[in-house]
Design a protein around this motif. Structure first.
Motif, PDB file in Angstrom:
ATOM      1  N   GLU A 103       0.804  -1.231   0.000  1.00 27.97           N
ATOM      2  CA  GLU A 103       0.000   0.000   0.000  1.00 27.97           C
ATOM      3  C   GLU A 103       0.836   1.281   0.000  1.00 27.97           C
ATOM      4  O   GLU A 103       0.461   2.256  -0.631  1.00 27.97           O
ATOM      5  N   GLY A 104       1.943   1.301   0.762  1.00 28.89           N
ATOM      6  CA  GLY A 104       2.718   2.524   0.928  1.00 28.89           C
ATOM      7  C   GLY A 104       1.982   3.535   1.794  1.00 28.89           C
ATOM      8  O   GLY A 104       0.804   3.352   2.109  1.00 28.89           O
ATOM      9  N   ARG A 105       2.686   4.582   2.196  1.00 32.85           N
ATOM     10  CA  ARG A 105       2.064   5.694   2.925  1.00 32.85           C
ATOM     11  C   ARG A 105       3.006   6.885   2.889  1.00 32.85           C
ATOM     12  O   ARG A 105       4.198   6.744   3.143  1.00 32.85           O
ATOM     13  N   GLY A 106       2.484   8.075   2.595  1.00 34.26           N
ATOM     14  CA  GLY A 106       3.311   9.282   2.536  1.00 34.26           C
ATOM     15  C   GLY A 106       4.423   9.097   1.507  1.00 34.26           C
ATOM     16  O   GLY A 106       4.160   8.680   0.377  1.00 34.26           O
ATOM     17  N   PRO A 107       5.696   9.349   1.908  1.00 35.49           N
ATOM     18  CA  PRO A 107       6.806   9.235   0.951  1.00 35.49           C
ATOM     19  C   PRO A 107       7.049   7.781   0.517  1.00 35.49           C
ATOM     20  O   PRO A 107       7.698   7.538  -0.491  1.00 35.49           O
ATOM     21  N   MET A 108       6.557   6.836   1.297  1.00 32.91           N
ATOM     22  CA  MET A 108       6.770   5.413   0.973  1.00 32.91           C
ATOM     23  C   MET A 108       5.828   5.012  -0.158  1.00 32.91           C
ATOM     24  O   MET A 108       4.611   5.044   0.001  1.00 32.91           O
ATOM     25  N   PRO A 109       6.411   4.649  -1.335  1.00 28.08           N
ATOM     26  CA  PRO A 109       5.538   4.326  -2.475  1.00 28.08           C
ATOM     27  C   PRO A 109       4.773   3.011  -2.276  1.00 28.08           C
ATOM     28  O   PRO A 109       5.170   2.182  -1.464  1.00 28.08           O
ATOM     29  N   SER A 110       3.705   2.845  -3.024  1.00 25.98           N
ATOM     30  CA  SER A 110       2.984   1.570  -3.074  1.00 25.98           C
ATOM     31  C   SER A 110       3.693   0.666  -4.076  1.00 25.98           C
ATOM     32  O   SER A 110       4.089   1.107  -5.144  1.00 25.98           O
ATOM     33  N   PHE A 111       3.883  -0.611  -3.686  1.00 28.09           N
ATOM     34  CA  PHE A 111       4.612  -1.520  -4.583  1.00 28.09           C
ATOM     35  C   PHE A 111       3.722  -2.600  -5.173  1.00 28.09           C
ATOM     36  O   PHE A 111       4.210  -3.528  -5.804  1.00 28.09           O
ATOM     37  N   LYS A 112       2.397  -2.488  -4.975  1.00 27.59           N
ATOM     38  CA  LYS A 112       1.570  -3.613  -5.422  1.00 27.59           C
ATOM     39  C   LYS A 112       1.532  -3.750  -6.935  1.00 27.59           C
ATOM     40  O   LYS A 112       1.275  -4.836  -7.435  1.00 27.59           O
ATOM     41  N   ASN A 113       1.826  -2.679  -7.670  1.00 24.24           N
ATOM     42  CA  ASN A 113       1.885  -2.801  -9.125  1.00 24.24           C
ATOM     43  C   ASN A 113       3.313  -2.961  -9.631  1.00 24.24           C
ATOM     44  O   ASN A 113       3.529  -3.473 -10.717  1.00 24.24           O
ATOM     45  N   ALA A 114       4.280  -2.528  -8.839  1.00 21.31           N
ATOM     46  CA  ALA A 114       5.678  -2.563  -9.282  1.00 21.31           C
ATOM     47  C   ALA A 114       6.328  -3.931  -9.042  1.00 21.31           C
ATOM     48  O   ALA A 114       7.246  -4.319  -9.757  1.00 21.31           O
ATOM     49  N   LEU A 115       5.858  -4.662  -8.016  1.00 20.47           N
ATOM     50  CA  LEU A 115       6.477  -5.942  -7.671  1.00 20.47           C
ATOM     51  C   LEU A 115       5.411  -7.050  -7.665  1.00 20.47           C
ATOM     52  O   LEU A 115       4.238  -6.775  -7.407  1.00 20.47           O
ATOM     53  N   THR A 116       5.823  -8.289  -7.907  1.00 21.33           N
ATOM     54  CA  THR A 116       4.892  -9.417  -7.809  1.00 21.33           C
ATOM     55  C   THR A 116       4.752  -9.811  -6.336  1.00 21.33           C
ATOM     56  O   THR A 116       5.595  -9.436  -5.505  1.00 21.33           O
ATOM     57  N   GLU A 117       3.719 -10.591  -6.012  1.00 20.27           N
ATOM     58  CA  GLU A 117       3.527 -11.056  -4.638  1.00 20.27           C
ATOM     59  C   GLU A 117       4.774 -11.807  -4.169  1.00 20.27           C
ATOM     60  O   GLU A 117       5.256 -11.609  -3.060  1.00 20.27           O
ATOM     61  N   ASP A 118       5.274 -12.673  -5.046  1.00 20.69           N
ATOM     62  CA  ASP A 118       6.469 -13.450  -4.744  1.00 20.69           C
ATOM     63  C   ASP A 118       7.658 -12.572  -4.376  1.00 20.69           C
ATOM     64  O   ASP A 118       8.383 -12.847  -3.421  1.00 20.69           O
ATOM     65  N   GLU A 119       7.849 -11.520  -5.165  1.00 21.45           N
ATOM     66  CA  GLU A 119       8.980 -10.622  -4.907  1.00 21.45           C
ATOM     67  C   GLU A 119       8.841  -9.949  -3.548  1.00 21.45           C
ATOM     68  O   GLU A 119       9.826  -9.781  -2.822  1.00 21.45           O
ATOM     69  N   ILE A 120       7.599  -9.570  -3.196  1.00 21.62           N
ATOM     70  CA  ILE A 120       7.394  -8.911  -1.895  1.00 21.62           C
ATOM     71  C   ILE A 120       7.695  -9.883  -0.750  1.00 21.62           C
ATOM     72  O   ILE A 120       8.385  -9.526   0.206  1.00 21.62           O
ATOM     73  N   TRP A 121       7.255 -11.144  -0.861  1.00 24.53           N
ATOM     74  CA  TRP A 121       7.553 -12.117   0.206  1.00 24.53           C
ATOM     75  C   TRP A 121       9.065 -12.357   0.299  1.00 24.53           C
ATOM     76  O   TRP A 121       9.617 -12.511   1.394  1.00 24.53           O
ATOM     77  N   LYS A 122       9.748 -12.376  -0.851  1.00 16.25           N
ATOM     78  CA  LYS A 122      11.209 -12.572  -0.831  1.00 16.25           C
ATOM     79  C   LYS A 122      11.899 -11.424  -0.097  1.00 16.25           C
ATOM     80  O   LYS A 122      12.837 -11.636   0.678  1.00 16.25           O
ATOM     81  N   ILE A 123      11.411 -10.203  -0.353  1.00 12.08           N
ATOM     82  CA  ILE A 123      11.964  -9.034   0.338  1.00 12.08           C
ATOM     83  C   ILE A 123      11.755  -9.178   1.838  1.00 12.08           C
ATOM     84  O   ILE A 123      12.652  -8.887   2.639  1.00 12.08           O
ATOM     85  N   ILE A 124      10.563  -9.646   2.228  1.00 13.58           N
ATOM     86  CA  ILE A 124      10.268  -9.803   3.658  1.00 13.58           C
ATOM     87  C   ILE A 124      11.225 -10.822   4.272  1.00 13.58           C
ATOM     88  O   ILE A 124      11.758 -10.604   5.372  1.00 13.58           O
ATOM     89  N   ASN A 125      11.518 -11.915   3.557  1.00 13.63           N
ATOM     90  CA  ASN A 125      12.484 -12.884   4.078  1.00 13.63           C
ATOM     91  C   ASN A 125      13.856 -12.232   4.246  1.00 13.63           C
ATOM     92  O   ASN A 125      14.574 -12.530   5.200  1.00 13.63           O
ATOM     93  N   TYR A 126      14.210 -11.324   3.331  1.00 20.48           N
ATOM     94  CA  TYR A 126      15.482 -10.605   3.480  1.00 20.48           C
ATOM     95  C   TYR A 126      15.426  -9.701   4.709  1.00 20.48           C
ATOM     96  O   TYR A 126      16.366  -9.679   5.516  1.00 20.48           O
TER      97      TYR A 126
END
Ligand code: HEC
Length: 135
Positions: A103-126
């Motif tokens: 979702e993002g908020r303020g200066p933090m962009p939303s990544f739901k269109n820029a990244l796949t679900e898989d990529e977001i979970w991989k980032i979380i593991n990092y």
């Protein structure tokens, strides 16, 4: 005559903007309904390495490559980017991080269109590997 009307409007505009920015400094809490989601890659350290690369490309400019919130663009952000090594972030469940990254908020962009679900979970593991090491 026009200037006399314009000035109070500008002042009102500034006041409203400041009020909205002040509101953004409140803690950011994910809505309960999204929290039940399980990380399909939970505990997978292999994908954390891929997550690290995606993080460097998309997040490091603000959060810093090591997640300390000290990227080169950090000083331009209000509020400041979160420190991903902090207890505050590390104690959050994966589903909460997933929602915030989407979702993002303020200066933090939303990544739901820029990244796949898989990529977001991989980032979380990092992000999970960034837990501050206690001396
Ligand atoms: C343009 C700068 C910028 C970029 C790029 C950015 N962030 Fe952020 N991020 C922020 C800011 C600023 C906040 C604080 C937002 C707030 O509290 O309103 C934040 C907050 C967060 C939080 C919430 C921490 C919390 O619980 O309060 C997470 C998680 C996060 N970012 C992850 C990421 C990830 C993952 C990426 C890359 C995919 C990313 N961010 C890219 C600026 C950025």
């Amino acid at each position: 005559m026009k200037k006399i009307i314009f000035l109070p409007l500008v002042i009102l505009g500034i006041a409203i903007t400041q009020e909205l920015q002040a509101q953004d400094r409140t803690p950011w809490v994910a809505p309960g309904v999204v929290l039940g989601r399980e990380n399909p890659l939970k505990g997978n350290e292999e994908v954390a390495k891929e997550g690290k690369k995606i993080y460097a490309n998309h997040c490091g400019s603000c959060h810093g490559d090591k997640g300390k919130g000290d990227g080169i663009a950090a000083s331009a952000c209000n509020p400041k980017p979160a420190d991903h090594t902090s207890d505050y972030v590390q104690k959050e469940v994966d589903a909460s991080l997933y929602w915030k990254i989407s979702e993002g908020r303020g200066p933090m962009p939303s990544f739901k269109n820029a990244l796949t679900e898989d990529e977001i979970w991989k980032i979380i593991n990092y992000i999970r590997t960034l837990k501050a090491k206690k001396p």
